[in-house]
Structure formats: structure tokens, C-alpha cells
Design a protein around this motif. Structure first.
Motif, PDB file in Angstrom:
ATOM      1  N   CYS A 195       0.812  -1.215   0.000  1.00 46.75           N
ATOM      2  CA  CYS A 195       0.000   0.000   0.000  1.00 46.75           C
ATOM      3  C   CYS A 195       0.846   1.266   0.000  1.00 46.75           C
ATOM      4  CB  CYS A 195      -0.960  -0.007   1.184  1.00 46.75           C
ATOM      5  SG  CYS A 195      -0.160  -0.080   2.797  1.00 46.75           S
ATOM      6  N   GLN A 196       2.079   1.179   0.488  1.00 42.18           N
ATOM      7  CA  GLN A 196       2.970   2.337   0.494  1.00 42.18           C
ATOM      8  C   GLN A 196       3.646   2.535  -0.858  1.00 42.18           C
ATOM      9  OE1 GLN A 196       5.468   2.845   3.987  1.00 42.18           O
ATOM     10  NE2 GLN A 196       7.193   3.441   2.703  1.00 42.18           N
ATOM     11  N   LEU A 197       3.785   1.453  -1.616  1.00 44.73           N
ATOM     12  CA  LEU A 197       4.465   1.532  -2.903  1.00 44.73           C
ATOM     13  C   LEU A 197       3.575   2.064  -4.016  1.00 44.73           C
ATOM     14  CD1 LEU A 197       6.208  -1.968  -2.873  1.00 44.73           C
ATOM     15  CD2 LEU A 197       7.267   0.220  -2.323  1.00 44.73           C
ATOM     16  N   HIS A 198       2.292   1.792  -3.933  1.00 45.71           N
ATOM     17  CA  HIS A 198       1.383   2.054  -5.044  1.00 45.71           C
ATOM     18  C   HIS A 198       1.438   3.503  -5.515  1.00 45.71           C
ATOM     19  CE1 HIS A 198      -2.004   1.753  -7.680  1.00 45.71           C
ATOM     20  NE2 HIS A 198      -2.757   2.554  -6.943  1.00 45.71           N
ATOM     21  N   GLU A 199       1.838   3.687  -6.765  1.00 43.66           N
ATOM     22  CA  GLU A 199       1.920   4.997  -7.430  1.00 43.66           C
ATOM     23  C   GLU A 199       2.845   5.974  -6.700  1.00 43.66           C
ATOM     24  OE1 GLU A 199      -2.098   6.376  -8.055  1.00 43.66           O
ATOM     25  OE2 GLU A 199      -2.315   5.126  -9.855  1.00 43.66           O
ATOM     26  N   ASN A 200       3.760   5.447  -5.894  1.00 45.22           N
ATOM     27  CA  ASN A 200       4.700   6.311  -5.169  1.00 45.22           C
ATOM     28  C   ASN A 200       6.012   6.404  -5.959  1.00 45.22           C
ATOM     29  OD1 ASN A 200       6.069   7.815  -3.276  1.00 45.22           O
ATOM     30  ND2 ASN A 200       5.686   6.423  -1.566  1.00 45.22           N
ATOM     31  N   ASP A 201       5.907   6.918  -7.192  1.00 46.26           N
ATOM     32  CA  ASP A 201       7.074   7.028  -8.064  1.00 46.26           C
ATOM     33  C   ASP A 201       8.160   7.913  -7.470  1.00 46.26           C
ATOM     34  OD1 ASP A 201       4.814   6.164  -9.555  1.00 46.26           O
ATOM     35  OD2 ASP A 201       5.858   6.647 -11.419  1.00 46.26           O
ATOM     36  N   LYS A 202       7.741   8.954  -6.774  1.00 44.83           N
ATOM     37  CA  LYS A 202       8.708   9.937  -6.274  1.00 44.83           C
ATOM     38  C   LYS A 202       9.713   9.296  -5.331  1.00 44.83           C
ATOM     39  CE  LYS A 202       8.988  14.489  -4.074  1.00 44.83           C
ATOM     40  NZ  LYS A 202       8.215  15.619  -3.471  1.00 44.83           N
ATOM     41  N   THR A 203       9.263   8.355  -4.517  1.00 45.17           N
ATOM     42  CA  THR A 203      10.149   7.708  -3.545  1.00 45.17           C
ATOM     43  C   THR A 203      10.841   6.483  -4.122  1.00 45.17           C
ATOM     44  OG1 THR A 203       8.758   8.465  -1.711  1.00 45.17           O
ATOM     45  CG2 THR A 203      10.275   6.636  -1.262  1.00 45.17           C
ATOM     46  N   TYR A 204      10.104   5.654  -4.861  1.00 47.63           N
ATOM     47  CA  TYR A 204      10.613   4.339  -5.244  1.00 47.63           C
ATOM     48  C   TYR A 204      10.907   4.180  -6.733  1.00 47.63           C
ATOM     49  CZ  TYR A 204       8.994   3.246  -0.562  1.00 47.63           C
ATOM     50  OH  TYR A 204       8.807   3.250   0.792  1.00 47.63           O
ATOM     51  N   GLY A 205      10.543   5.158  -7.542  1.00 45.59           N
ATOM     52  CA  GLY A 205      10.718   5.031  -8.981  1.00 45.59           C
ATOM     53  C   GLY A 205       9.559   4.280  -9.608  1.00 45.59           C
ATOM     54  N   PRO A 206       9.375   4.414 -10.931  1.00 45.75           N
ATOM     55  CA  PRO A 206       8.179   3.862 -11.581  1.00 45.75           C
ATOM     56  C   PRO A 206       8.110   2.342 -11.583  1.00 45.75           C
ATOM     57  CG  PRO A 206       9.730   4.717 -13.207  1.00 45.75           C
ATOM     58  CD  PRO A 206      10.235   5.166 -11.871  1.00 45.75           C
ATOM     59  N   ILE A 207       9.240   1.652 -11.669  1.00 47.03           N
ATOM     60  CA  ILE A 207       9.198   0.187 -11.733  1.00 47.03           C
ATOM     61  C   ILE A 207       8.671  -0.386 -10.424  1.00 47.03           C
ATOM     62  CG2 ILE A 207      10.587  -1.899 -11.932  1.00 47.03           C
ATOM     63  CD1 ILE A 207      12.393  -0.479 -13.876  1.00 47.03           C
ATOM     64  N   ILE A 208       9.255   0.032  -9.295  1.00 43.68           N
ATOM     65  CA  ILE A 208       8.815  -0.482  -7.993  1.00 43.68           C
ATOM     66  C   ILE A 208       7.399  -0.015  -7.671  1.00 43.68           C
ATOM     67  CG2 ILE A 208       9.279  -0.402  -5.516  1.00 43.68           C
ATOM     68  CD1 ILE A 208      12.275  -0.237  -6.207  1.00 43.68           C
ATOM     69  N   ALA A 209       7.084   1.247  -7.987  1.00 43.61           N
ATOM     70  CA  ALA A 209       5.753   1.773  -7.690  1.00 43.61           C
ATOM     71  C   ALA A 209       4.663   1.057  -8.476  1.00 43.61           C
ATOM     72  CB  ALA A 209       5.707   3.269  -7.982  1.00 43.61           C
TER      73      ALA A 209
END
Length: 217
Positions: A187-201
Motif C-alpha cells: 500500500c505504500q508503494l502504489h503509485e509512489n514514483d517519487k520515492t521508489y521510482g516507476p518500476i517499484i511503484a
């Protein structure tokens, strides 16, 4: 909230979950042991240096393939993804670049053994690599990757493939001292490109076809 595992001082594809109904067994974080080993030698380079290195390798070997692992554990009744954190800053999935002529499955097992196992020179047979969940493409030497290959790109410079890796009921993770292994809730990764980048998000969406069977320890 992130969960960092404490550390102590000290070629065939297999099935992952039930492919017929996409049920994926995951085990509690408490089932696993986490320790440390000697640091990995990490390249100190600028973006310009990295692009020059990529161009040199491309001229010698052609387009490169990277393989990375999607590994899940359970914590607080929610699936968590295991990520490596480098220099207390950026996050990456365990894995890396294939050697010339190396198969994807064997290459990923080698990388996982190097970064997460006691015996980094083993054959990687204790890693159960399942299906390919997704692919990202680097059309040119710039930093951007896309979850599709643009139709006008005939010679992509890199392809990154995400493989599901199923954990056994227990195992030891032995991590280089200059890396951190973290468990991050989906739930923390979902669409969180800014923190984790697009692949992980984008991983929670890739995993949305699965039902998670949480197995109590």
C-alpha cells in the motif's frame, strides 16, 4: 512505515503459487533470519560516467538485459515487498545485469545468491524463480524507462524483466553491510514514483491478479 531487518555480527524455471487461480503463498517476516556479510564493491560514478559505460558495453555486447526479483513476505496481515536500499537513499529490487549468453533464470539466481545468500558462489538452486511479471524498456541511453517498447524504437539499449520469486517457509538472508534489506508494504508503494521510482511503484498493480494466502508460522 518501513521495516528494516536486523543483521547479526557475524537454469530451470519452477512454479510460483497456483498458476490456475493465481493464489500466492506468503510467509510471515518472523519466519526468516537476517544477517550480514562483507560489503559489495559499488561503483562510484556520475550519471555521465554511467552513460559512457552503457555506451561502451552496448558497442561490445549489444542491448543488455537486467533481471530483478519480486519477493514478498507478510507483516501485520499485509504483503510486503523486499527491497534493497543503497547508501540510505535510493531503492532497488534484488537482481542485476545478465552476463553475455547467460539465461535469465540462472542470472537472477546468481544475483540473488550474491546479494542475499551466505554462499554467493553457489548454483542458486535454493531460489525458486517463477513467472515474468513485467518488462521495462530503455529506448536510448537516457535514464527513462518505459513499460512498453515504443514502435519507433528498433534497437532498445536495455530491457529490465521482473520475476516473481517464491520464498520457502524459512531461509537465511545474508546481506552486504553496505546495503539494507527493507520490507515495504504494498500500500505504500502504489503509485509512489517519487520515492521508489516507476518500476517499484508499479509492482502492486502487477500483483493485483494474485490472491495472497498468508500462512501462519
Amino acid at each position: 512505515m518501513n521495516y528494516e531487518m536486523g543483521s547479526s555480527a557475524d537454469g530451470d524455471r519452477s512454479s510460483s503459487g497456483d498458476s490456475s487461480n493465481h493464489v500466492l503463498d506468503i510467509y510471515p517476516l518472523s519466519c526468516y533470519y537476517f544477517g550480514s556479510k562483507d560489503p559489495l564493491l559499488l561503483k562510484e560514478e556520475t550519471l555521465a560516467d554511467r552513460i559512457l559505460r552503457m555506451k561502451s558495453n552496448y558497442s561490445r555486447y549489444g542491448s543488455r538485459t537486467c533481471v530483478v526479483a519480486v519477493i514478498l513476505v507478510e507483516l501485520f496481515k499485509h504483503p510486503h515487498l523486499l527491497l534493497l536500499q543503497v547508501k540510505n537513499s535510493f531503492f532497488k529490487l534484488p537482481g542485476g545485469r545478465l552476463r553475455p549468453g547467460e539465461s535469465e533464470i540462472n542470472g537472477l539466481k546468481r544475483k540473488l545468491s550474491r546479494k542475499l545468500s551466505v554462499n554467493e558462489d553457489g548454483d542458486g538452486s535454493d531460489w525458486e524463480v517463477g513467472e515474468c511479471l513485467g518488462m521495462w524498456w530503455r529506448p536510448d541511453f537516457e535514464t527513462l524507462l518505459y513499460p512498453y517498447l515504443p514502435p519507433n524504437v528498433k534497437n532498445p539499449k536495455e530491457c529490465t524483466k521482473l520475476f516473481l520469486v517464491k520464498l520457502p517457509p524459512s531461509r537465511k538472508f545474508i546481506v552486504p553491510k553496505n546495503l539494507k534489506l527493507l520490507a515495504i508494504p504494498l500500500c505504500q508503494l502504489h503509485e509512489n514514483d517519487k520515492t521508489y521510482g516507476p518500476i517499484i511503484a508499479g509492482i502492486p498493480q502487477l500483483l493485483s491478479k494474485f490472491s495472497f494466502n498468508i500462512i501462519d508460522s
